[in-house]
Design a protein around this motif. Structure first.
Motif, PDB file in Angstrom:
ATOM      1  N   ARG A 270       0.816  -1.213   0.000  1.00  0.00           N
ATOM      2  CA  ARG A 270       0.000   0.000   0.000  1.00  0.00           C
ATOM      3  C   ARG A 270       0.858   1.275   0.000  1.00  0.00           C
ATOM      4  NH1 ARG A 270      -5.401   0.937   1.253  1.00  0.00           N
ATOM      5  NH2 ARG A 270      -5.625  -1.249   1.871  1.00  0.00           N
ATOM      6  N   PRO A 271       1.903   1.377   0.839  1.00  0.00           N
ATOM      7  CA  PRO A 271       2.713   2.604   0.817  1.00  0.00           C
ATOM      8  C   PRO A 271       3.433   2.861  -0.498  1.00  0.00           C
ATOM      9  CG  PRO A 271       3.053   1.408   2.873  1.00  0.00           C
ATOM     10  CD  PRO A 271       2.274   0.512   1.971  1.00  0.00           C
ATOM     11  N   ILE A 272       3.703   1.815  -1.260  1.00  0.00           N
ATOM     12  CA  ILE A 272       4.401   2.031  -2.533  1.00  0.00           C
ATOM     13  C   ILE A 272       3.450   1.920  -3.718  1.00  0.00           C
ATOM     14  CG2 ILE A 272       6.622   1.280  -1.629  1.00  0.00           C
ATOM     15  CD1 ILE A 272       6.250  -1.331  -3.162  1.00  0.00           C
ATOM     16  N   SER A 273       2.165   2.135  -3.458  1.00  0.00           N
ATOM     17  CA  SER A 273       1.183   2.103  -4.545  1.00  0.00           C
ATOM     18  C   SER A 273       0.884   3.504  -5.064  1.00  0.00           C
ATOM     19  CB  SER A 273      -0.107   1.433  -4.063  1.00  0.00           C
ATOM     20  OG  SER A 273      -0.690   2.155  -2.989  1.00  0.00           O
ATOM     21  N   ASN A 274       1.712   4.473  -4.697  1.00  0.00           N
ATOM     22  CA  ASN A 274       1.569   5.836  -5.194  1.00  0.00           C
ATOM     23  C   ASN A 274       2.429   6.062  -6.430  1.00  0.00           C
ATOM     24  OD1 ASN A 274      -0.269   6.656  -3.137  1.00  0.00           O
ATOM     25  ND2 ASN A 274       1.461   6.813  -1.718  1.00  0.00           N
ATOM     26  N   THR A 275       2.358   7.248  -6.983  1.00  0.00           N
ATOM     27  CA  THR A 275       2.933   7.503  -8.306  1.00  0.00           C
ATOM     28  C   THR A 275       4.432   7.230  -8.391  1.00  0.00           C
ATOM     29  OG1 THR A 275       1.249   9.161  -8.784  1.00  0.00           O
ATOM     30  CG2 THR A 275       3.268   9.240 -10.097  1.00  0.00           C
ATOM     31  N   LEU A 276       5.224   7.862  -7.540  1.00  0.00           N
ATOM     32  CA  LEU A 276       6.678   7.726  -7.658  1.00  0.00           C
ATOM     33  C   LEU A 276       7.158   6.288  -7.469  1.00  0.00           C
ATOM     34  CD1 LEU A 276       8.256  10.903  -6.011  1.00  0.00           C
ATOM     35  CD2 LEU A 276       8.362  10.194  -8.399  1.00  0.00           C
ATOM     36  N   PRO A 277       6.770   5.583  -6.385  1.00  0.00           N
ATOM     37  CA  PRO A 277       7.258   4.215  -6.223  1.00  0.00           C
ATOM     38  C   PRO A 277       6.738   3.255  -7.286  1.00  0.00           C
ATOM     39  CG  PRO A 277       5.678   4.770  -4.497  1.00  0.00           C
ATOM     40  CD  PRO A 277       6.020   6.041  -5.198  1.00  0.00           C
ATOM     41  N   VAL A 278       5.502   3.464  -7.752  1.00  0.00           N
ATOM     42  CA  VAL A 278       4.985   2.591  -8.808  1.00  0.00           C
ATOM     43  C   VAL A 278       5.770   2.794 -10.099  1.00  0.00           C
ATOM     44  CG1 VAL A 278       3.010   2.176 -10.332  1.00  0.00           C
ATOM     45  CG2 VAL A 278       2.669   2.312  -7.870  1.00  0.00           C
ATOM     46  N   VAL A 279       6.007   4.053 -10.469  1.00  0.00           N
ATOM     47  CA  VAL A 279       6.793   4.329 -11.673  1.00  0.00           C
ATOM     48  C   VAL A 279       8.211   3.776 -11.530  1.00  0.00           C
ATOM     49  CG1 VAL A 279       7.840   6.171 -13.051  1.00  0.00           C
ATOM     50  CG2 VAL A 279       5.441   6.328 -12.370  1.00  0.00           C
ATOM     51  N   GLY A 280       8.808   3.949 -10.343  1.00  0.00           N
ATOM     52  CA  GLY A 280      10.152   3.428 -10.123  1.00  0.00           C
ATOM     53  C   GLY A 280      10.214   1.924 -10.220  1.00  0.00           C
ATOM     54  N   THR A 281       9.243   1.239  -9.615  1.00  0.00           N
ATOM     55  CA  THR A 281       9.223  -0.226  -9.650  1.00  0.00           C
ATOM     56  C   THR A 281       9.004  -0.746 -11.060  1.00  0.00           C
ATOM     57  OG1 THR A 281       8.383  -0.325  -7.381  1.00  0.00           O
ATOM     58  CG2 THR A 281       8.064  -2.278  -8.753  1.00  0.00           C
ATOM     59  N   LEU A 282       8.020  -0.169 -11.765  1.00  0.00           N
ATOM     60  CA  LEU A 282       7.753  -0.603 -13.135  1.00  0.00           C
ATOM     61  C   LEU A 282       8.939  -0.315 -14.049  1.00  0.00           C
ATOM     62  CD1 LEU A 282       4.023   0.502 -13.578  1.00  0.00           C
ATOM     63  CD2 LEU A 282       4.907  -1.814 -13.227  1.00  0.00           C
ATOM     64  N   ASN A 283       9.622   0.795 -13.824  1.00  0.00           N
ATOM     65  CA  ASN A 283      10.801   1.108 -14.628  1.00  0.00           C
ATOM     66  C   ASN A 283      11.917   0.092 -14.381  1.00  0.00           C
ATOM     67  OD1 ASN A 283      11.907   3.413 -16.431  1.00  0.00           O
ATOM     68  ND2 ASN A 283      13.571   3.034 -14.983  1.00  0.00           N
ATOM     69  N   ALA A 284      12.100  -0.307 -13.106  1.00  0.00           N
ATOM     70  CA  ALA A 284      13.108  -1.324 -12.801  1.00  0.00           C
ATOM     71  C   ALA A 284      12.762  -2.642 -13.467  1.00  0.00           C
ATOM     72  CB  ALA A 284      13.214  -1.503 -11.287  1.00  0.00           C
ATOM     73  N   MET A 285      11.479  -2.998 -13.476  1.00  0.00           N
ATOM     74  CA  MET A 285      11.040  -4.230 -14.137  1.00  0.00           C
ATOM     75  C   MET A 285      11.291  -4.169 -15.638  1.00  0.00           C
ATOM     76  SD  MET A 285       7.441  -4.758 -12.081  1.00  0.00           S
ATOM     77  CE  MET A 285       6.897  -6.135 -13.127  1.00  0.00           C
ATOM     78  N   LEU A 286      10.908  -3.041 -16.252  1.00  0.00           N
ATOM     79  CA  LEU A 286      11.052  -2.886 -17.699  1.00  0.00           C
ATOM     80  C   LEU A 286      12.513  -2.922 -18.116  1.00  0.00           C
ATOM     81  CD1 LEU A 286       9.794  -2.082 -20.487  1.00  0.00           C
ATOM     82  CD2 LEU A 286      10.146   0.303 -19.804  1.00  0.00           C
ATOM     83  N   VAL A 287      13.342  -2.109 -17.475  1.00  0.00           N
ATOM     84  CA  VAL A 287      14.753  -2.020 -17.855  1.00  0.00           C
ATOM     85  C   VAL A 287      15.467  -3.335 -17.581  1.00  0.00           C
ATOM     86  CG1 VAL A 287      16.942  -0.902 -17.302  1.00  0.00           C
ATOM     87  CG2 VAL A 287      14.881   0.469 -17.570  1.00  0.00           C
ATOM     88  N   GLY A 288      15.231  -3.925 -16.402  1.00  0.00           N
ATOM     89  CA  GLY A 288      15.888  -5.189 -16.074  1.00  0.00           C
ATOM     90  C   GLY A 288      15.532  -6.289 -17.050  1.00  0.00           C
ATOM     91  N   ALA A 289      14.245  -6.373 -17.421  1.00  0.00           N
ATOM     92  CA  ALA A 289      13.813  -7.424 -18.340  1.00  0.00           C
ATOM     93  C   ALA A 289      14.394  -7.235 -19.733  1.00  0.00           C
ATOM     94  CB  ALA A 289      12.285  -7.451 -18.400  1.00  0.00           C
ATOM     95  N   CYS A 290      14.371  -6.009 -20.245  1.00  0.00           N
ATOM     96  CA  CYS A 290      14.874  -5.765 -21.604  1.00  0.00           C
ATOM     97  C   CYS A 290      16.391  -5.906 -21.673  1.00  0.00           C
ATOM     98  CB  CYS A 290      14.433  -4.382 -22.077  1.00  0.00           C
ATOM     99  SG  CYS A 290      12.637  -4.252 -22.306  1.00  0.00           S
ATOM    100  N   PHE A 291      17.088  -5.467 -20.636  1.00  0.00           N
ATOM    101  CA  PHE A 291      18.542  -5.651 -20.582  1.00  0.00           C
ATOM    102  C   PHE A 291      18.898  -7.135 -20.627  1.00  0.00           C
ATOM    103  CE2 PHE A 291      22.098  -6.764 -17.781  1.00  0.00           C
ATOM    104  CZ  PHE A 291      23.145  -6.113 -18.401  1.00  0.00           C
ATOM    105  N   THR A 292      18.260  -7.931 -19.776  1.00  0.00           N
ATOM    106  CA  THR A 292      18.545  -9.362 -19.721  1.00  0.00           C
ATOM    107  C   THR A 292      18.228 -10.042 -21.047  1.00  0.00           C
ATOM    108  OG1 THR A 292      18.048  -9.366 -17.350  1.00  0.00           O
ATOM    109  CG2 THR A 292      18.043 -11.494 -18.480  1.00  0.00           C
ATOM    110  N   LEU A 407      10.181  -7.066  -2.394  1.00  0.00           N
ATOM    111  CA  LEU A 407       9.062  -7.024  -3.336  1.00  0.00           C
ATOM    112  C   LEU A 407       9.521  -6.565  -4.713  1.00  0.00           C
ATOM    113  CD1 LEU A 407       6.052  -7.164  -3.990  1.00  0.00           C
ATOM    114  CD2 LEU A 407       5.828  -4.823  -3.125  1.00  0.00           C
ATOM    115  N   VAL A 408      10.320  -5.498  -4.764  1.00  0.00           N
ATOM    116  CA  VAL A 408      10.768  -4.989  -6.060  1.00  0.00           C
ATOM    117  C   VAL A 408      11.645  -6.015  -6.772  1.00  0.00           C
ATOM    118  CG1 VAL A 408      12.099  -3.178  -7.217  1.00  0.00           C
ATOM    119  CG2 VAL A 408      10.613  -2.587  -5.298  1.00  0.00           C
ATOM    120  N   GLU A 409      12.531  -6.682  -6.051  1.00  0.00           N
ATOM    121  CA  GLU A 409      13.380  -7.701  -6.679  1.00  0.00           C
ATOM    122  C   GLU A 409      12.565  -8.899  -7.149  1.00  0.00           C
ATOM    123  OE1 GLU A 409      17.160  -8.025  -7.258  1.00  0.00           O
ATOM    124  OE2 GLU A 409      16.195  -6.106  -7.632  1.00  0.00           O
ATOM    125  N   LEU A 410      11.520  -9.255  -6.410  1.00  0.00           N
ATOM    126  CA  LEU A 410      10.626 -10.326  -6.843  1.00  0.00           C
ATOM    127  C   LEU A 410       9.981  -9.959  -8.174  1.00  0.00           C
ATOM    128  CD1 LEU A 410       8.917 -12.934  -6.309  1.00  0.00           C
ATOM    129  CD2 LEU A 410       7.270 -11.441  -5.171  1.00  0.00           C
TER     130      LEU A 410
END
Length: 493
Positions: A270-292, A407-410
């Motif tokens: 819930r605390p990371i369901s706001n704009t900045l943490p959601v964008v940060g988490t999704l960006n980490a997922m996107l970049v990590g997946a495409c890099f790999t 959670l973010v690493e998962l």
């Protein structure tokens, strides 16, 4: 490594307790050995297969389950450290990593090898949550920027270093000595940790085992990672592929949803369901997946289509190390400013540039195109993932940074291991001559569309660039970011 508020009456002072260099060494030695192997193994697979008489599917399944264990281990440790002192968890996990490495390097069959590498992943995931939070919040605030750079190097610097190591071993031989060296690094980490990592009183010894989060986290990781591993021997239409993937993704939805609704969740959804943490988490997922994905495509394409030696491929992608280093140093300068979200955006743009360059790559121009693409990919990984991680970490109280990282690493690991093997299998089915460029084009499209979507999400949240309040965050009195809710600008309209 000190806890946040060690009690001198309860715990014996250790020789290196409070030493920041020792704490940094401890954290790097906890993460680096396994992360090097994650990208080194692909270039020495033929040697390992011959040595233990394994098939490509068996080796891929071992790797997939090891990555699943890494992601699951982070969540399991977030639950465990509520009741058990971090020092004890660290020492047990480091010992476990050493023993599992010995098991893998002495393997005579796939069973021994698979058991060893899966346990390596499990213990490293647990070490991530046991070792990183004390490094981040257990030292003076003036060390925080350097710590952020260390985290970036620990997570992606070693991943970028892996292909060079794997290429040397794949061409020159000696995968067992490499594992021995990895085990030695872990053993050194165990010694440093025993002299550095101070004891702490667990925050809640009476905390109950989370019967909703842990089983769902296991299903979220193990099932999809098994499913995509099946593609090494099967097809997209096989139920062995799509059933585990669908069920695993459903587990992930129930995991995140359940943690969001729970009054006292294991992970602060819930605390990371706001704009900045959601964008940060999704960006980490996107970049990590495409890099790999792009790294795997490069390796397979130039091994099978161009018959390049492993050491040549490792050398071609080595510039990614420089990219990660530059990104880490840049993040060190920008972490305390309002520019962190922009750096994360630069990471995804850089990965897109790397993918665009690879569209022009061929077997004849590899020496000109691949190193340049690798540099942009390395910079993108370093600039996109770690800032995204801290955008989420600074959006929760400092005491919750461990579960947040878990959670973010998962989620990041889930995205990386689902997209990479699927697009690699697609390229092989199409025939590498054309399939490589088609898969790269798809990855480029995902990166561009994902980046545009994240920029839109950021704007619709009404977020304004602001520097994090690191003093209050580090003191435990407030979060670093006070992010607007998702789509806040639309809701106000």
């Amino acid at each position: 490594m000190p806890s946040r508020s060690p009690s001198p009456n309860l715990f014996t002072r250790l020789p290196l307790a409070g030493s920041y260099p020792a704490a940094v060494t401890l954290a790097l030695l906890a993460l680096s050995p396994y992360l090097i192997l994650t990208t080194a193994t692909a270039l020495m697979e033929p040697q390992i297969m011959r040595s233990i008489d394994a098939t490509a599917y068996e080796l891929q399944l071992s790797s997939g389950m090891s990555n699943a264990a890494y992601a699951f281990g982070a969540v399991a440790c977030a639950d465990l450290v509520q009741r058990v002192a971090r020092r004890r968890v660290y020492l047990v996990c480091e010992c476990g990593f050493v023993l599992s490495t010995v098991l893998a390097l002495s393997a005579q069959n796939i069973g021994m090898y698979a058991t060893g590498v899966v346990l390596q992943g499990l213990f490293t995931g647990m070490l991530l949550v046991a070792a990183l939070p004390p490094l981040i919040i257990g030292h003076p605030i003036d060390k925080l920027q350097t710590t952020a750079a260390v985290v970036s190097l620990g997570l992606f610097g070693m991943v970028a270093f892996g292909p060079l190591v794997g290429g040397l071993v794949g061409s020159l031989g000696g995968w067992r000595p490499l594992f021995a060296g990895i085990g030695t690094l872990a053993l050194i980490g165990l010694v440093v940790g025993s002299l550095t990592f101070e004891g702490n009183a667990p925050p809640d010894r009476r905390a109950k085992f989370d019967w909703t989060a842990i089983p769902l986290a296991l299903g979220t990781t193990a099932l999809p990672f098994f499913g995509v591993s099946w593609l090494t021997r099967g097809h997209f239409s096989d139920p062995e592929f799509y059933v585990p993937v669908v069920v695993g993704l459903a587990c992930g939805v129930f995991l995140v949803g359940g943690q969001y609704r729970k009054e006292r969740p294991l992970m602060p959804v819930r605390p990371i369901s706001n704009t900045l943490p959601v964008v940060g988490t999704l960006n980490a997922m996107l970049v990590g997946a495409c890099f790999t994905t792009l790294l795997e495509l490069i390796e397979v394409y130039y091994i099978r289509e161009a018959a390049f030696s492993p050491v040549r491929i490792g050398a071609l992608v080595t510039p990614q190390i420089l990219g990660v280093l530059i990104a880490a140093l840049l993040f060190r300068q920008l972490m305390s400013t309002r520019w962190t979200p922009y750096l994360a955006l630069c990471g995804s743009v850089s990965v897109a540039i790397g993918a665009a360059i690879l569209l022009a790559a061929s077997t004849s121009n590899a020496s000109a195109t691949v190193p340049v693409a690798a540099f942009f990919l390395g910079f993108g990984a370093g600039a996109g993932v770690t800032p995204g991680l801290f955008l989420a970490g600074f959006s929760v109280p400092a005491a919750q940074i461990g579960p947040t990282f878990a959670l973010v690493e998962l989620l990041r690991s889930e995205a990386a291991f689902l997209i990479g093997p699927v697009l690699l299998h697609f390229a092989l089915v199409q025939g590498l001559a054309d399939g490589f460029h088609q898969a790269v084009g798809i990855t480029l499209g995902l990166t561009v569309l994902g980046t545009l979507g994240l920029v839109t999400l950021y704007l619709l949240g009404g977020a304004r660039p602001e520097a994090p309040d690191l003093v209050s965050w580090h003191a435990g009195t407030s979060t670093g970011y006070h992010s607007p809710a998702l789509l806040a600008a639309v809701r106000k309209a």
